[in-house]
Scaffold this motif. Structure first.
Motif, PDB file in Angstrom:
ATOM      1  N   VAL A   4      -6.458  -6.290  -1.051  1.00 31.79           N
ATOM      2  CA  VAL A   4      -5.320  -5.381  -1.189  1.00 31.79           C
ATOM      3  C   VAL A   4      -5.269  -4.825  -2.609  1.00 31.79           C
ATOM      4  O   VAL A   4      -5.042  -3.630  -2.815  1.00 31.79           O
ATOM      5  CB  VAL A   4      -3.992  -6.098  -0.839  1.00 31.79           C
ATOM      6  N   VAL A   5      -5.514  -5.690  -3.591  1.00 32.82           N
ATOM      7  CA  VAL A   5      -5.552  -5.242  -4.989  1.00 32.82           C
ATOM      8  C   VAL A   5      -6.597  -4.142  -5.160  1.00 32.82           C
ATOM      9  O   VAL A   5      -6.330  -3.097  -5.777  1.00 32.82           O
ATOM     10  CB  VAL A   5      -5.858  -6.432  -5.929  1.00 32.82           C
ATOM     11  N   GLN A   6      -7.780  -4.364  -4.616  1.00 30.23           N
ATOM     12  CA  GLN A   6      -8.863  -3.377  -4.755  1.00 30.23           C
ATOM     13  C   GLN A   6      -8.506  -2.056  -4.073  1.00 30.23           C
ATOM     14  O   GLN A   6      -8.816  -0.970  -4.589  1.00 30.23           O
ATOM     15  CB  GLN A   6     -10.157  -3.953  -4.176  1.00 30.23           C
ATOM     16  N   GLN A   7      -7.832  -2.133  -2.941  1.00 34.36           N
ATOM     17  CA  GLN A   7      -7.437  -0.914  -2.233  1.00 34.36           C
ATOM     18  C   GLN A   7      -6.405  -0.134  -3.047  1.00 34.36           C
ATOM     19  O   GLN A   7      -6.455   1.097  -3.124  1.00 34.36           O
ATOM     20  CB  GLN A   7      -6.877  -1.271  -0.856  1.00 34.36           C
ATOM     21  N   ILE A   8      -5.475  -0.854  -3.660  1.00 32.04           N
ATOM     22  CA  ILE A   8      -4.467  -0.197  -4.502  1.00 32.04           C
ATOM     23  C   ILE A   8      -5.133   0.431  -5.724  1.00 32.04           C
ATOM     24  O   ILE A   8      -4.840   1.581  -6.085  1.00 32.04           O
ATOM     25  CB  ILE A   8      -3.381  -1.210  -4.925  1.00 32.04           C
ATOM     26  N   GLU A   9      -6.043  -0.299  -6.335  1.00 33.33           N
ATOM     27  CA  GLU A   9      -6.737   0.216  -7.523  1.00 33.33           C
ATOM     28  C   GLU A   9      -7.603   1.422  -7.185  1.00 33.33           C
ATOM     29  O   GLU A   9      -7.732   2.353  -7.983  1.00 33.33           O
ATOM     30  CB  GLU A   9      -7.565  -0.890  -8.166  1.00 33.33           C
ATOM     31  N   ALA A  10      -8.185   1.425  -5.981  1.00 36.91           N
ATOM     32  CA  ALA A  10      -9.001   2.563  -5.552  1.00 36.91           C
ATOM     33  C   ALA A  10      -8.163   3.831  -5.436  1.00 36.91           C
ATOM     34  O   ALA A  10      -8.684   4.947  -5.556  1.00 36.91           O
ATOM     35  CB  ALA A  10      -9.666   2.257  -4.217  1.00 36.91           C
ATOM     36  N   GLY A  11      -6.860   3.645  -5.232  1.00 38.52           N
ATOM     37  CA  GLY A  11      -5.958   4.778  -5.156  1.00 38.52           C
ATOM     38  C   GLY A  11      -5.377   5.190  -6.502  1.00 38.52           C
ATOM     39  O   GLY A  11      -4.518   6.076  -6.553  1.00 38.52           O
ATOM     40  N   LEU A  30       0.826  -1.213   0.000  1.00 42.47           N
ATOM     41  CA  LEU A  30       0.000   0.000   0.000  1.00 42.47           C
ATOM     42  C   LEU A  30       0.858   1.261   0.000  1.00 42.47           C
ATOM     43  O   LEU A  30       0.549   2.237  -0.695  1.00 42.47           O
ATOM     44  CB  LEU A  30      -0.939  -0.014   1.202  1.00 42.47           C
ATOM     45  N   LYS A  31       1.944   1.253   0.755  1.00 39.56           N
ATOM     46  CA  LYS A  31       2.826   2.417   0.802  1.00 39.56           C
ATOM     47  C   LYS A  31       3.526   2.634  -0.538  1.00 39.56           C
ATOM     48  O   LYS A  31       3.699   3.781  -0.992  1.00 39.56           O
ATOM     49  CB  LYS A  31       3.867   2.255   1.910  1.00 39.56           C
ATOM     50  N   LEU A  32       3.936   1.555  -1.176  1.00 35.23           N
ATOM     51  CA  LEU A  32       4.563   1.683  -2.493  1.00 35.23           C
ATOM     52  C   LEU A  32       3.571   2.228  -3.515  1.00 35.23           C
ATOM     53  O   LEU A  32       3.933   3.052  -4.359  1.00 35.23           O
ATOM     54  CB  LEU A  32       5.118   0.325  -2.942  1.00 35.23           C
ATOM     55  N   ALA A  33       2.317   1.766  -3.436  1.00 33.45           N
ATOM     56  CA  ALA A  33       1.294   2.278  -4.347  1.00 33.45           C
ATOM     57  C   ALA A  33       1.063   3.767  -4.113  1.00 33.45           C
ATOM     58  O   ALA A  33       0.938   4.549  -5.067  1.00 33.45           O
ATOM     59  CB  ALA A  33      -0.003   1.492  -4.170  1.00 33.45           C
ATOM     60  N   GLU A  34       1.025   4.183  -2.848  1.00 34.82           N
ATOM     61  CA  GLU A  34       0.871   5.604  -2.531  1.00 34.82           C
ATOM     62  C   GLU A  34       2.026   6.420  -3.109  1.00 34.82           C
ATOM     63  O   GLU A  34       1.855   7.577  -3.486  1.00 34.82           O
ATOM     64  CB  GLU A  34       0.818   5.797  -1.010  1.00 34.82           C
TER      65      GLU A  34
END
Length: 257
Positions: free
Chosen positions: A49-56, A26-30
């Protein structure tokens, strides 16, 4: 030489569906990375986790992997190659984080050969041969971050076998840095201290006495939390740290200084 500066970096994180791996993903995606994360058995957890990253606003893919089963690494590499082609139209990814692991607490005297072999397969043999298998898919100028532990520096009863594996990972990282430097690949080790997660049965998080002991032995006055480690992983893989290689970075809040 391919570099990682002209496109969105892709980070592959083993054990990225839970605990420190999830937080790092998540931090890397941010920070602007797309993510390939692996999970051993809980596909639904990984998909969250995939969905949370995609939401960002970033892209992510979850793939199954048992890092303790090296016979499956070639098939996994083929899955990564397919994911890169279909999701990113790319042939390489940029960052490999060898994070997946388990904890076994047993005194030196009581450690069984089966426990030892399990730890070897997951924490030492796994990262060694998984990285070897994935090398053709890692971009020149990319990064490898191996995960060790504060227990490779200080000693606490009950972790002899686990710490031996992490000591091996630290040596491996230096050799990888030396041998892969010609491709511009930087290799470092991050060594977390005691963190409040479900690792090892959640002892640091759930055992008030242990948590208090850790806090009393830590310069920052508390046990670590996942955000402490995920943020450090993202920082170490940021463009500004491209000249850092062959190093062990302990992220423990100053435990047992």
């Amino acid at each position: 030489m391919n570099t990682t500066t002209n496109h969105t970096p892709i980070s592959l994180i083993t054990g990225g569906s839970r605990g420190l791996g999830r937080n790092a993903a998540l931090k890397l995606a941010e920070q602007g990375s797309d993510v390939i994360l692996t999970y051993r058995s809980n596909a639904a957890e990984a998909q969250e986790v995939v969905q949370q990253i995609e939401a960002g606003g970033r892209r992510a893919v979850a793939l199954p992997l048992d890092v303790g089963h090296s016979q499956g690494f070639k098939a996994f590499a083929d899955q990564v190659k397919t994911a890169l082609a279909t999701t990113w139209q790319r042939e390489r990814f940029d960052h490999l984080v060898n994070n997946a692991g388990i904890g076994i607490h047993a005194s030196f005297e009581a450690t069984t050969e089966a426990q030892f072999d399990t730890l070897v397969n997951i924490h030492l043999k796994g990262p060694f041969f998984l990285t070897q298998t994935l090398l053709p898919l890692i971009a020149d100028g990319g990064r490898i971050l191996n995960v060790s532990s504060g227990l490779a520096r200080f000693s606490l009863p009950g972790y002899a076998a686990y710490a031996v594996m992490k000591g091996g990972i630290e040596v491996l990282s230096r050799y990888q840095a030396k041998e892969l430097g010609a491709r511009g690949i930087a290799v470092n080790t991050i060594a977390p201290g005691a963190i409040e997660t479900d690792f090892g049965g959640g002892a640091v998080r759930d055992n008030a006495e242990l948590n208090s002991f850790v806090a009393s032995q830590t310069a920052m006055g508390r046990a670590g939390v996942p955000d402490d480690i995920g943020g450090a992983v993202a920082s170490l893989l940021s463009p500004g740290n491209r000249w850092l290689t062959g190093q062990r970075i302990e992220v423990s809040g100053g435990m047992f200084l």
